[in-house]
Design a protein around this motif. Structure first.
Motif, PDB file in Angstrom:
ATOM      1  N   ASP A 204      84.330  62.405 134.374  1.00 31.28           N
ATOM      2  CA  ASP A 204      85.661  62.649 134.928  1.00 31.28           C
ATOM      3  C   ASP A 204      85.871  64.145 135.125  1.00 31.28           C
ATOM      4  OD1 ASP A 204      86.459  59.892 134.785  1.00 31.28           O
ATOM      5  OD2 ASP A 204      86.678  60.155 132.627  1.00 31.28           O
ATOM      6  N   ARG A 205      85.357  64.924 134.152  1.00 30.75           N
ATOM      7  CA  ARG A 205      85.379  66.389 134.270  1.00 30.75           C
ATOM      8  C   ARG A 205      84.054  66.949 133.768  1.00 30.75           C
ATOM      9  NH1 ARG A 205      90.474  69.084 131.582  1.00 30.75           N
ATOM     10  NH2 ARG A 205      90.223  67.448 129.990  1.00 30.75           N
ATOM     11  N   ILE A 206      83.636  68.055 134.376  1.00 31.22           N
ATOM     12  CA  ILE A 206      82.360  68.687 134.037  1.00 31.22           C
ATOM     13  C   ILE A 206      82.632  70.083 133.489  1.00 31.22           C
ATOM     14  CG2 ILE A 206      80.152  69.537 134.940  1.00 31.22           C
ATOM     15  CD1 ILE A 206      80.393  67.428 137.158  1.00 31.22           C
ATOM     16  N   CYS A 207      81.978  70.389 132.362  1.00 29.95           N
ATOM     17  CA  CYS A 207      82.081  71.719 131.755  1.00 29.95           C
ATOM     18  C   CYS A 207      80.756  72.439 131.981  1.00 29.95           C
ATOM     19  CB  CYS A 207      82.372  71.589 130.258  1.00 29.95           C
ATOM     20  SG  CYS A 207      82.536  73.157 129.403  1.00 29.95           S
ATOM     21  N   ILE A 208      80.758  73.413 132.880  1.00 31.23           N
ATOM     22  CA  ILE A 208      79.548  74.175 133.194  1.00 31.23           C
ATOM     23  C   ILE A 208      79.505  75.405 132.294  1.00 31.23           C
ATOM     24  CG2 ILE A 208      78.290  75.451 134.980  1.00 31.23           C
ATOM     25  CD1 ILE A 208      79.601  73.644 137.055  1.00 31.23           C
ATOM     26  N   MET A 209      78.388  75.555 131.560  1.00 31.86           N
ATOM     27  CA  MET A 209      78.255  76.648 130.596  1.00 31.86           C
ATOM     28  C   MET A 209      77.085  77.567 130.951  1.00 31.86           C
ATOM     29  SD  MET A 209      79.084  74.807 126.929  1.00 31.86           S
ATOM     30  CE  MET A 209      79.161  76.422 126.107  1.00 31.86           C
ATOM     31  N   SER A 210      77.204  78.816 130.535  1.00 22.67           N
ATOM     32  CA  SER A 210      76.130  79.802 130.679  1.00 22.67           C
ATOM     33  C   SER A 210      76.294  80.852 129.602  1.00 22.67           C
ATOM     34  CB  SER A 210      76.180  80.456 132.067  1.00 22.67           C
ATOM     35  OG  SER A 210      75.165  81.430 132.193  1.00 22.67           O
ATOM     36  N   HIS A 211      75.209  81.133 128.885  1.00 20.38           N
ATOM     37  CA  HIS A 211      75.214  82.150 127.827  1.00 20.38           C
ATOM     38  C   HIS A 211      76.351  81.938 126.834  1.00 20.38           C
ATOM     39  CE1 HIS A 211      72.054  84.291 129.905  1.00 20.38           C
ATOM     40  NE2 HIS A 211      72.781  84.320 131.010  1.00 20.38           N
ATOM     41  N   GLY A 212      76.584  80.653 126.485  1.00 18.02           N
ATOM     42  CA  GLY A 212      77.568  80.339 125.455  1.00 18.02           C
ATOM     43  C   GLY A 212      79.001  80.317 125.912  1.00 18.02           C
ATOM     44  N   GLU A 213      79.258  80.515 127.187  1.00 11.52           N
ATOM     45  CA  GLU A 213      80.631  80.564 127.694  1.00 11.52           C
ATOM     46  C   GLU A 213      80.865  79.484 128.747  1.00 11.52           C
ATOM     47  OE1 GLU A 213      81.327  84.506 129.093  1.00 11.52           O
ATOM     48  OE2 GLU A 213      81.271  85.395 127.078  1.00 11.52           O
ATOM     49  N   ILE A 214      82.121  79.056 128.863  1.00 15.59           N
ATOM     50  CA  ILE A 214      82.498  78.093 129.895  1.00 15.59           C
ATOM     51  C   ILE A 214      82.737  78.840 131.194  1.00 15.59           C
ATOM     52  CG2 ILE A 214      84.232  76.418 130.638  1.00 15.59           C
ATOM     53  CD1 ILE A 214      84.708  75.770 127.684  1.00 15.59           C
ATOM     54  N   ILE A 215      81.991  78.476 132.224  1.00 18.66           N
ATOM     55  CA  ILE A 215      82.140  79.123 133.531  1.00 18.66           C
ATOM     56  C   ILE A 215      83.151  78.375 134.394  1.00 18.66           C
ATOM     57  CG2 ILE A 215      80.928  79.990 135.555  1.00 18.66           C
ATOM     58  CD1 ILE A 215      80.098  81.253 132.863  1.00 18.66           C
ATOM     59  N   GLN A 216      83.107  77.041 134.325  1.00 15.89           N
ATOM     60  CA  GLN A 216      84.078  76.229 135.066  1.00 15.89           C
ATOM     61  C   GLN A 216      84.209  74.876 134.382  1.00 15.89           C
ATOM     62  OE1 GLN A 216      83.412  76.085 139.306  1.00 15.89           O
ATOM     63  NE2 GLN A 216      85.337  75.030 139.732  1.00 15.89           N
ATOM     64  N   PHE A 217      85.446  74.395 134.278  1.00 18.77           N
ATOM     65  CA  PHE A 217      85.728  73.100 133.658  1.00 18.77           C
ATOM     66  C   PHE A 217      86.712  72.369 134.549  1.00 18.77           C
ATOM     67  CE2 PHE A 217      87.992  70.714 130.036  1.00 18.77           C
ATOM     68  CZ  PHE A 217      87.093  69.666 130.083  1.00 18.77           C
ATOM     69  N   ASP A 218      86.202  71.387 135.311  1.00 16.91           N
ATOM     70  CA  ASP A 218      87.066  70.720 136.287  1.00 16.91           C
ATOM     71  C   ASP A 218      86.424  69.399 136.709  1.00 16.91           C
ATOM     72  OD1 ASP A 218      89.217  70.359 138.094  1.00 16.91           O
ATOM     73  OD2 ASP A 218      89.256  72.510 138.516  1.00 16.91           O
ATOM     74  N   THR A 219      87.102  68.703 137.611  1.00 22.29           N
ATOM     75  CA  THR A 219      86.572  67.442 138.121  1.00 22.29           C
ATOM     76  C   THR A 219      85.355  67.715 139.000  1.00 22.29           C
ATOM     77  OG1 THR A 219      87.940  67.498 140.110  1.00 22.29           O
ATOM     78  CG2 THR A 219      88.892  66.462 138.137  1.00 22.29           C
ATOM     79  N   PRO A 220      84.465  66.726 139.147  1.00 23.87           N
ATOM     80  CA  PRO A 220      83.315  66.924 140.036  1.00 23.87           C
ATOM     81  C   PRO A 220      83.722  67.312 141.454  1.00 23.87           C
ATOM     82  CG  PRO A 220      82.984  64.973 138.692  1.00 23.87           C
ATOM     83  CD  PRO A 220      84.391  65.434 138.421  1.00 23.87           C
ATOM     84  N   ASP A 221      84.731  66.640 142.007  1.00 20.77           N
ATOM     85  CA  ASP A 221      85.156  66.952 143.372  1.00 20.77           C
ATOM     86  C   ASP A 221      85.607  68.395 143.507  1.00 20.77           C
ATOM     87  OD1 ASP A 221      84.708  64.272 143.684  1.00 20.77           O
ATOM     88  OD2 ASP A 221      86.584  63.865 144.742  1.00 20.77           O
ATOM     89  N   GLU A 222      86.400  68.861 142.537  1.00 18.22           N
ATOM     90  CA  GLU A 222      86.924  70.228 142.612  1.00 18.22           C
ATOM     91  C   GLU A 222      85.810  71.252 142.453  1.00 18.22           C
ATOM     92  OE1 GLU A 222      89.547  73.229 143.296  1.00 18.22           O
ATOM     93  OE2 GLU A 222      89.816  71.060 143.604  1.00 18.22           O
ATOM     94  N   ILE A 223      84.874  70.988 141.560  1.00 16.11           N
ATOM     95  CA  ILE A 223      83.748  71.919 141.377  1.00 16.11           C
ATOM     96  C   ILE A 223      82.902  71.979 142.641  1.00 16.11           C
ATOM     97  CG2 ILE A 223      81.556  72.225 140.144  1.00 16.11           C
ATOM     98  CD1 ILE A 223      83.001  71.268 137.612  1.00 16.11           C
ATOM     99  N   LEU A 224      82.669  70.838 143.278  1.00 13.69           N
ATOM    100  CA  LEU A 224      81.859  70.816 144.490  1.00 13.69           C
ATOM    101  C   LEU A 224      82.572  71.456 145.678  1.00 13.69           C
ATOM    102  CD1 LEU A 224      80.338  67.227 144.196  1.00 13.69           C
ATOM    103  CD2 LEU A 224      79.154  69.391 143.850  1.00 13.69           C
ATOM    104  N   ARG A 225      83.894  71.347 145.691  1.00 17.09           N
ATOM    105  CA  ARG A 225      84.648  71.954 146.784  1.00 17.09           C
ATOM    106  C   ARG A 225      84.899  73.443 146.555  1.00 17.09           C
ATOM    107  NH1 ARG A 225      87.302  66.793 146.985  1.00 17.09           N
ATOM    108  NH2 ARG A 225      86.992  65.875 149.041  1.00 17.09           N
ATOM    109  N   ASN A 226      85.166  73.793 145.289  1.00 19.78           N
ATOM    110  CA  ASN A 226      85.563  75.174 144.986  1.00 19.78           C
ATOM    111  C   ASN A 226      84.813  75.698 143.765  1.00 19.78           C
ATOM    112  OD1 ASN A 226      87.816  75.417 146.990  1.00 19.78           O
ATOM    113  ND2 ASN A 226      88.667  73.738 145.781  1.00 19.78           N
ATOM    114  N   PRO A 227      83.509  75.973 143.901  1.00 23.87           N
ATOM    115  CA  PRO A 227      82.773  76.538 142.766  1.00 23.87           C
ATOM    116  C   PRO A 227      83.378  77.871 142.346  1.00 23.87           C
ATOM    117  CG  PRO A 227      81.469  76.620 144.794  1.00 23.87           C
ATOM    118  CD  PRO A 227      82.670  75.799 145.100  1.00 23.87           C
ATOM    119  N   ALA A 228      83.452  78.089 141.016  1.00 29.29           N
ATOM    120  CA  ALA A 228      84.169  79.255 140.489  1.00 29.29           C
ATOM    121  C   ALA A 228      83.524  80.571 140.888  1.00 29.29           C
ATOM    122  CB  ALA A 228      84.257  79.153 138.964  1.00 29.29           C
TER     123      ALA A 228
END
Length: 384
Positions: A204-228
């Motif tokens: 329902d929501r994806i938490c994308i992480m890098s180097h121990g930090e959250i880069i983006q936490f949102d729905t799949p549709d929103e991440i695919l439309r508007n990557p942070a």
């Protein structure tokens, strides 16, 4: 329901595996943690059941700080599935499924009831309960590993790359199973993966992480439309980004009306309908349109010679998808499984549509050439 605030884990005095992350997860959500190796996703997951103790920050479940609870009791109250599913070889399937209920001192009657209920959920016969893990296939063992996490009726299920070592078809099947169970039971699933397609399909929501930090936490549709940022864009890959094209439409936008026959009809009626509709496979339902199985032309030939009924002739192992499934999942499934069509059902398993290779091809043509122009046709290519 589950709240993470300023959570940090430091190893060796300086290395921050997880760095000051905060997020709230609602009851019944399916959350995917994803990132490259070393991003902190697994560390974050394991702090939820205190397999790893945080350096600082808080995790609360229903407002209660998990550090105030006995860690063993906490782990028994949270389901956990790992890649190495860890079925105990000297225990029967029933004993494996009811391991946590036994630790919680459930009665034999309750354990028996729960084991039968869960093995039915994963479409395995009840007699498998008396078998040992070595007598099951790898995919069947994985199904047992999934439902074992549900046996004690925990509200939160953690899954740490549970399908990473499986072949594509088994993995696809188990992804469908997990999503179906999560929706049916209303549990909160928190899932670690390195596979973006898997995260998009399940979460329902994806938490994308890098180097121990959250880069983006949102729905799949929103991440695919508007990557942070560029990291997320590169991690997703250009092929998955939504750029005003229909790859995130649901199957409802693409399905056609299926041809079906009820199970009480005769073989002759089935042959007549298949001939009339010029099809080599037909779906079988009950009188209320519940999907039961399918019959193909080879089945018809054999059944006609032997005088069999539809109920004895039809295949019951049929792959199907829900009406709200994303169209891209259907495309992926058709390619992976090399199937010609997929029935579409509602939440009650009522047959309502069909996705075929040919109507997916039409959508691809529309995507490439647009709906106003015709795809180029070469000489002699009028018929498939």
């Amino acid at each position: 329901m589950l709240s993470i605030k300023n959570l940090t884990k430091i190893y060796g005095g300086s290395k921050k595996a997880v760095n000051d992350i905060s997020l709230d997860i609602q009851e019944g959500e399916f959350i995917a943690f994803i990132g490259t190796s070393g991003s902190g996703k697994t560390t974050a997951l394991r702090m939820i059941n205190r397999m790893i103790e945080p350096t600082s920050g808080t995790i609360t479940i229903n407002g209660k700080d998990i550090t105030k609870k006995n860690p063993v009791e906490l782990r028994r109250s949270i389901g956990y599935v790992i890649q190495q599913i860890g079925l105990l070889p000297h225990m029967t399937i029933k004993e494996n499924i009811t391991l946590v209920p036994r630790l919680l001192k459930w009665s034999e009657e309750d354990k028996d009831r729960k084991a039968k209920e869960l093995i039915k959920l994963v479409d395995l016969p009840e007699e498998f309960l008396q078998r040992y893990p070595s007598e099951l296939s790898g995919g069947q063992q994985q199904r047992i590993g999934v439902v074992r996490a549900l046996a004690a009726e925990q509200d939160i299920i953690l899954m740490d790359e549970p399908f990473g070592a499986l072949d594509p078809i088994t993995r696809d099947t188990l992804q469908d199973l997990v999503k179906e169970l999560q929706q049916k039971l209303g549990k909160t699933f928190i899932f670690v993966t390195h596979d973006m397609d898997e995260a998009i399909k399940l979460a329902d929501r994806i938490c994308i992480m890098s180097h121990g930090e959250i880069i983006q936490f949102d729905t799949p549709d929103e991440i695919l439309r508007n990557p942070a940022n560029d990291f997320v864009r590169d991690f997703i890959g250009e092929g998955r980004l939504i750029q005003d094209r229909p790859n995130m439409r649901t199957v409802a936008d693409a399905m056609i009306t299926p041809v079906s026959i009820t199970v009480d009809k005769s073989i002759n009626e089935c042959i007549a309908l298949m001939r009339e509709k010029r099809i080599d496979t037909i779906l079988v339902t009950d009188s209320k349109k519940k999907l039961l199985g399918f019959i193909d032309i080879e089945d018809i030939n054999e059944g006609y010679r032997k005088g069999m009924d539809i109920v004895d002739l039809m295949g019951r192992d049929i792959y199907k998808i829900g009406i709200d499934s994303k169209l891209q999942d259907s495309v992926r499934t058709i390619l992976k499984r090399n199937v010609r069509n997929i029935p579409v059902v509602d939440e009650n398993n009522t047959l309502i549509g069909l996705i075929t290779r040919s109507n997916l091809v039409d959508i691809v043509y529309d995507t490439i050439w647009g709906e106003e122009t015709s795809a180029p046709v070469t000489s002699g290519a009028d018929e498939a």
